[in-house]
Structure formats: structure tokens, C-alpha cells
Design an enzyme around this catalytic site. Structure first.
Site, short mmCIF file in Angstrom:
data_model
loop_
_atom_site.label_atom_id
_atom_site.label_comp_id
_atom_site.label_asym_id
_atom_site.label_seq_id
_atom_site.Cartn_x
_atom_site.Cartn_y
_atom_site.Cartn_z
N TRP A 1 -28.82 9.27 27.06
CA TRP A 1 -30.41 9.92 26.74
C TRP A 1 -31.70 9.06 27.60
O TRP A 1 -31.48 8.95 28.31
CB TRP A 1 -30.71 7.91 26.10
CG TRP A 1 -32.25 8.14 25.19
CD1 TRP A 1 -32.58 9.09 24.89
CD2 TRP A 1 -33.24 6.64 25.25
NE1 TRP A 1 -34.23 8.32 24.01
CE2 TRP A 1 -34.19 7.27 24.46
CE3 TRP A 1 -33.31 5.67 25.81
CZ2 TRP A 1 -35.06 6.44 24.79
CZ3 TRP A 1 -34.22 5.04 26.10
CH2 TRP A 1 -35.05 5.23 24.87
N ASP B 1 -25.41 0.09 24.39
CA ASP B 1 -27.05 0.44 23.92
C ASP B 1 -26.66 0.91 22.55
O ASP B 1 -25.59 1.79 22.57
CB ASP B 1 -27.83 2.18 24.84
CG ASP B 1 -29.10 2.41 24.05
OD1 ASP B 1 -29.22 1.84 22.91
OD2 ASP B 1 -29.69 2.83 24.63
N ALA C 1 -28.06 2.02 19.32
CA ALA C 1 -30.13 2.29 18.42
C ALA C 1 -29.52 2.89 16.94
O ALA C 1 -30.53 3.45 15.81
CB ALA C 1 -30.31 3.11 19.59
N LYS D 1 -34.03 2.76 14.14
CA LYS D 1 -33.52 3.51 13.03
C LYS D 1 -33.37 3.41 12.54
O LYS D 1 -33.64 3.50 10.54
CB LYS D 1 -32.66 4.04 13.88
CG LYS D 1 -33.07 5.60 14.89
CD LYS D 1 -33.76 5.32 15.84
CE LYS D 1 -34.45 6.37 17.05
NZ LYS D 1 -34.36 5.74 18.08
#
Ligand code: LMR
Length: 394
Positions: free
Chosen positions: A127, A208, A210, A243
Site C-alpha cells: 500500500w 496490517d 484492513a 471496510k
């Protein structure tokens, strides 16, 4: 003083949002920023969130501060959602943060406090905001091979080969599931091999996560994270509720730190509170409170899980449809990787010129590295994308 400032390059993902808005064509298709959209192109407020908000409006009697690291109930519910019973609670420290980005930032700040010489190892690609935050904090950074642009799968041998150069005390940044931007993910066996390597090298993993619930399911998507937590002395987890709860603008996330002992966890908790105080003081509460209400209430939770599953299956269906349309048009299986990828994103492997051609000729907006947001498609636009991919010669 302010005249000393110079401009920063625009974030590529956010710049795409602006470019899409300015395009006057009716038939344009937005496959850019990672925001879920339903078949009508809406980003709905999830049913359980609406219900919880109504209940909260009735029940909430104060907006006084909650706590520097957020509501303990939110922390407990999120630790459980991500880690289940993989580790004893006494070894955990955590802090609510403004979104997953806030958690990434605070995790890296924590690394800087603990070991400013740590090199952060990031997947190539990752990202883009990982790269800029690491650079902004002045931490050393290295990349490891991750995505094989020929097979469009994980280059696991390349990854492990590159990571051999990581030294004790370095941080290995991993994506818990639904790798952004590639869509290619580690198998559980590969997570096991990563755990072996981390154990032997004395490095610290940072995950991470997400998109829990967007890949193979809520439990499955946390599999790698739980495996590492169960085996290793230390682990940093930056998690987002943007999300999977659809509460993007509420900025709800959490940083969880697993320490070797309860005594170290206590000092880590103190450092997390310190970092929150220095950076923004109290983290936002509204989204975190809704998440807690949903996770703690059987009915709300069942409704949330059901809707999340609908979202997940919808994206899987679009992946399968796109792969099938491309199989038909190219008379080959070379785009089957789209159905094998998981989460919101897939990297198509198109060149920048091909990406530009798809935008100019077909009004299809994807990130310059050819990352598509699968949730930006619907049954009608899948053939449009398939035609564009073929016409661009991807
Ligand atoms: C994305 O990668 O598109 C999302 O994570 C949104 C963002 O902030 O970049």
C-alpha cells in the site's frame, strides 16, 4: 515561514478519485480507491451499524472523554475478533486509533521508540501509504519480493530469499489477508514458514489487517495473524474497521501489540497511551462504540456477519465472472488468477500505457500499477472491463 513549504506529490489513489469525478463520460467505471460498492454503485451503511446507531442515540447520555487508548470494551472485542484465543490476554497491549492508517502510524512510532535503527521490510508492492509514512518517520526501509508479475501469484521463494538479509530487531511488515494492491495471499503453510523465519532471525512481525472478512471469511482471514501470535514472542497488529464494518469516515482502528511477557506488555500499554496523547490525545469513539455494540450483541453480530458474507460472496462472484469472460475472449486461462486472488483488489499486470489506454478509450479508472477494486464492478460493467483488457492487449 509558510513560504518555505514545497508541495508533496499527490497520493496516487486519492488523485484518481479526483480525476474520475472530473471525467464527464456517463459510462465511466471507478475501480480506484478501496471503498466497497454494491451493484448500484452505492457504499451502503451496513444494517447492523444503522441499528446500533439508533440504539446508541437513545442510550448515550454523555460525550465526555472515554480513555486515552479508547474504551476497554472496544479493545477487548477487537482483540477477540482478530486473535480469538491464540494468546493470553496478559501479553497484549492495545490502543484505539483513528482508522487503520492511525494504527499503522502509531505502530511505526512505537517501533521508533523501541528501536530507531530497525529497518522496516515491506512487500514489493505494498500500500503506497506504508512507504510514505515510513519515509516520513525517517525509518530505514527495504523491500522484499512478493508479487510475481508473470504468474500474478506470490513469489514466496523470492520473498524468503530477500528476507534473509533482515537482521535481528528489524520489522517485517505483512498484510494479514487480501493483500493490497496485489490480491495475492500467503497460504497457511507459507505463514508457518514465515513464522519459522521470524523466530530464527529475531525480527518482529507487523501485520496490517484492513480487510478481515473480505477474503475467505472472518475466521480464515485471521488465520495467518493467529498463527504468528500463537508462535512468536512479539507481534504488532494494525487493524481497520473501515471496510468490514463499512464505517470509513468514522475512523475506527486499533493497534494491538503482543509482548513476550505480561511485564513488557504493561510497559507497552503505557507507551501506547503516551503515543496517543502526543499525537491526538483521545481516539475517536463513535465508530468504535458501534463496533463494540455489534460484536457484543448476538443479534446485531449475526446480522453484521451475514451482510459481510453477502459482500464477500458478491466480490467473489464478480471475480469469477471476470475470469470467465476473459477466458472466453482470450481462449486461454491466463486471467484465472483474478478468481484465485482474494479481497477487494487484484493487480492485473498491465503496463502504465495499457492502464492509460483503458482509461482514455473505455473510461475505466484503475490505479497506475493496474490495481483494480473488484467491488467497483457489477454484472454489467464486468464485460466492459473484459473488453478493455483485451483491447489494450494486457
Ligand atoms: C486503498 O488502498 O484504496 C484504501 O486503503 C484507501 C486508502 O486510503 O488508500
Amino acid at each position: 515561514m509558510l513560504s518555505n513549504l514545497s508541495e508533496h506529490p499527490a497520493d496516487k489513489i486519492l488523485a484518481l478519485v479526483a480525476a474520475f469525478k472530473e471525467d464527464p463520460r456517463d459510462q465511466k467505471v471507478d475501480l480506484g480507491v478501496g471503498v466497497y460498492k454494491d451493484a448500484e454503485g452505492r457504499t451502503p451503511v451496513m444494517r447492523a451499524i444503522k441499528t446500533a446507531e439508533k440504539q446508541l442515540w437513545e442510550a448515550e447520555t454523555t460525550k465526555a472523554y472515554v480513555g486515552l487508548t479508547g474504551d476497554p470494551a472496544f479493545n477487548a472485542a477487537m482483540r477477540r475478533l482478530i486473535l480469538a484465543d491464540a494468546v493470553e490476554d496478559a501479553r497484549l497491549a492495545s490502543a484505539a486509533t483513528p482508522g487503520g492508517t492511525g494504527a499503522v502510524r502509531q505502530a511505526l512510532e512505537l517501533v521508533k521508540l523501541a528501536n530507531p535503527d530497525a529497518t522496516i521490510w515491506v512487500s514489493d508492492p505494498t500500500w503506497p501509504n506504508h512507504l510514505t509514512i515510513i519515509k516520513y518517520l525517517g525509518l530505514p526501509m527495504q523491500t522484499y519480493r512478493y508479487f510475481d508479475s508473470e504468474t500474478r501469484a506470490v513469489d514466496f521463494a523470492g520473498m524468503m530469499h530477500d528476507l534473509r538479509h533482515a537482521k535481528a530487531g528489524d520489522v517485517i511488515l505483512l498484510h494479514g489477508c487480501c493483500h493490497n494492491p496485489s490480491g495475492a495471499n500467503l497460504t497457511l503453510d507459507e505463514w508457518g514458514a514465515v513464522a519459522d523465519f521470524i523466530e530464527a532471525s529475531g525480527t518482529t512481525p507487523m501485520i496490517d489487517i484492513a480487510y478481515q472478512g473480505f477474503g475467505d471469511g472472518l475466521e480464515q482471514d485471521a488465520g495467518g495473524t493467529r498463527l504468528l501470535a500463537g508462535r512468536l514472542p512479539e507481534l504488532l497488529i494494525a487493524a481497520s474497521c473501515s471496510k468490514n464494518f463499512g464505517i470509513y469516515r468514522e475512523r475506527t482502528g486499533i493497534l494491538i501489540a503482543l509482548s513476550d511477557t505480561a511485564a513488557v506488555a504493561k510497559v507497552t500499554q503505557n507507551n501506547l497511551a503516551f503515543l496517543n496523547r502526543q499525537n491526538y490525545s483521545f481516539p475517536p469513539d463513535h465508530g468504535a462504540r458501534l463496533v463494540t455494540m455489534i460484536l457484543e450483541d448476538e443479534t446485531l453480530r449475526a446480522d453484521w456477519e451475514a451482510e459481510l458474507e453477502e459482500v464477500r460472496l458478491g466480490m467473489l462472484g464478480l471475480r469469477e465472472q471476470l475470469a470467465a469472460e476473459l477466458r472466453q475472449r482470450t481462449n486461454s486461462d491466463r486471467f484465472d488468477f483474478i478468481a484465485a486472488h482474494r479481497g477487494m483488489f487484484s493487480r492485473l499486470g498491465a503496463t502504465p500505457d495499457q492502464v492509460a489506454a483503458m482509461r482514455a478509450d473505455h473510461g475505466i479508472y484503475m490505479v497506475g500499477d493496474s490495481r483494480i477494486n473488484v467491488a467497483g464492478l457489477n454484472a454489467k460493467t464486468v464485460p466492459v472491463l473484459a473488453n478493455a483488457i483485451v483491447a489494450a492487449g494486457v
